[in-house]
Enzyme design. Structure first.
Site, short mmCIF file in Angstrom:
data_model
loop_
_atom_site.label_atom_id
_atom_site.label_comp_id
_atom_site.label_asym_id
_atom_site.label_seq_id
_atom_site.Cartn_x
_atom_site.Cartn_y
_atom_site.Cartn_z
N SER A 1 0.93 -1.14 0.10
CA SER A 1 -0.08 -0.02 0.08
C SER A 1 0.78 1.43 -0.10
O SER A 1 0.26 2.23 -0.20
CB SER A 1 -0.88 -0.04 1.43
OG SER A 1 -0.17 0.06 2.43
N HIS B 1 -3.19 -3.65 -5.61
CA HIS B 1 -3.59 -3.29 -4.22
C HIS B 1 -5.06 -3.52 -3.91
O HIS B 1 -5.82 -2.75 -4.55
CB HIS B 1 -3.12 -1.77 -4.10
CG HIS B 1 -3.33 -1.30 -2.76
ND1 HIS B 1 -3.84 0.12 -2.45
CD2 HIS B 1 -3.35 -1.95 -1.53
CE1 HIS B 1 -3.84 0.13 -1.18
NE2 HIS B 1 -3.75 -0.95 -0.53
N ASN C 1 -4.39 5.84 -1.15
CA ASN C 1 -3.76 6.20 -0.04
C ASN C 1 -3.05 7.24 -0.18
O ASN C 1 -2.79 8.19 0.85
CB ASN C 1 -2.64 5.01 0.50
CG ASN C 1 -3.32 4.07 1.05
OD1 ASN C 1 -4.54 4.02 1.49
ND2 ASN C 1 -2.86 2.70 0.99
N GLU D 1 -6.39 -1.39 -7.11
CA GLU D 1 -5.76 -0.63 -8.07
C GLU D 1 -4.49 -1.45 -8.55
O GLU D 1 -3.77 -2.15 -7.95
CB GLU D 1 -4.84 0.68 -6.92
CG GLU D 1 -5.66 1.44 -6.15
CD GLU D 1 -5.02 2.28 -5.33
OE1 GLU D 1 -5.44 3.52 -5.09
OE2 GLU D 1 -4.29 1.88 -4.42
#
Length: 309
Positions: A144, A165, A215, A177
């Site tokens: 991440s 991800h 993130n 992702e």
């Protein structure tokens, strides 16, 4: 246990590897994320090998999968309990376990790593597996916060290396992702995008930038919420309420940080800071560091910003 792979495979050109149809998946790491990825892959007909360092960990992983499947069955098979039980049985049968990663990857189309957020540990793992996985096998990291380029640099298959991800809980969260590096081939990206869709997920593509999409936006927001609280500008409860009712967030930033794990939040922001040391968005927090040092990591330890029974 080491296995000797025919040396000739190392000489094959990656250009011969086209759009891999992913059927056999090896997942390294039997924690919450790894078990979740194993569940959704097995639920969509893939043969899955889940790898971790001990049989005890893997038994817990299978129990996590079974518990999650039971929750799925309650919704999908509410009026057909027998069909639900059969569904659970079929999915679990698609998941085998192993403590021997080197052996597990030899029949894999895709290897997904979901272990600790430590660059060297990930590099060492992929370096070992690269010597034994078939030429067509795609490697992917569920990181991440770390650079996919940096992780992939330990292998000789950078064109067949990308990021996948997933989000927690994997069975519920629709987003994946898909991360490409400058070296990742289009065929590899297409295979990862197709795989994500087969899992019933919605993939989004992103370059290998710190935090990718979600993130990169979310963690600095959490950190700013913590700094707002540290300054005494508002209580953590009011900040959470404000973001839920004012911005439509399902969870406030402190609730989310506790859910994710404060150690994870700390690791992510530190990784961002390493890549971009002059960006004030990535500054750390004394309060966050203190809670992590005290072992107050959120829901998983019973206390973080909030206390949990």
């Amino acid at each position: 246990m080491a296995f000797v792979a025919p040396q000739i495979v190392r000489g094959f050109s990656s250009s011969a590897v086209r759009n891999v149809v992913i059927k056999n998946v090896t997942i390294i790491g039997g924690g919450q994320m790894g078990a979740g990825i194993a569940q959704v892959a097995a639920s969509t007909g893939h043969s899955v090998t889940l790898v971790d360092t001990s049989d005890d960990i893997l038994k817990k992983s299978i129990k996590m999968i079974e518990g999650s499947l039971k929750r799925v069955v309650k919704k999908k098979f509410s009026d057909k309990p027998e069909a639900g039980e059969e569904f659970i049985k079929k999915v679990v049968q698609k998941v085998s376990t192993s403590t021997d990663a080197e052996s597990a990857v030899q029949g894999s189309d895709l290897v997904v790593e979901a272990i600790v957020e430590n660059l060297k540990i990930k590099q060492d793992l992929f370096s070992r597996l690269d010597k034994l996985a078939p030429p067509h096998t795609i490697f992917a990291s569920n990181t991440s916060s770390l650079s996919i380029c940096d992780i992939a640099s330990s292998t000789n298959r950078q064109d067949r290396f990308g990021g996948l991800h997933f989000f927690n809980p994997v069975a519920m969260m629709k987003l994946v992702e898909v991360i490409g590096t400058p070296a990742t081939s289009q065929d590899t990206l297409d295979s990862l995008l197709d795989f994500s869709k087969v899992l019933g997920k919605t993939p989004v593509s992103c370059k290998d930038t710190s935090g990718f999409i979600v993130n990169r936006l979310l963690v600095p927001c959490m950190m700013e919420a913590i700094r707002l609280y540290e300054r005494g500008d508002a209580s953590k409860e009011d900040i959470d309420i404000g973001m839920k009712l004012g911005a439509g967030y399902p969870m406030g930033p402190f609730e989310l940080a506790d859910y994710v794990g404060l150690d994870i939040v700390k690791a992510v922001i530190e990784a961002f800071k390493t890549k971009d040391p002059n960006n004030p968005l990535f500054d750390s927090s004394d309060l966050l560091n203190k809670l992590v040092a005290e072992g107050k990591l959120g829901i998983k330890t019973g206390e973080g910003f909030y206390k949990y029974k």
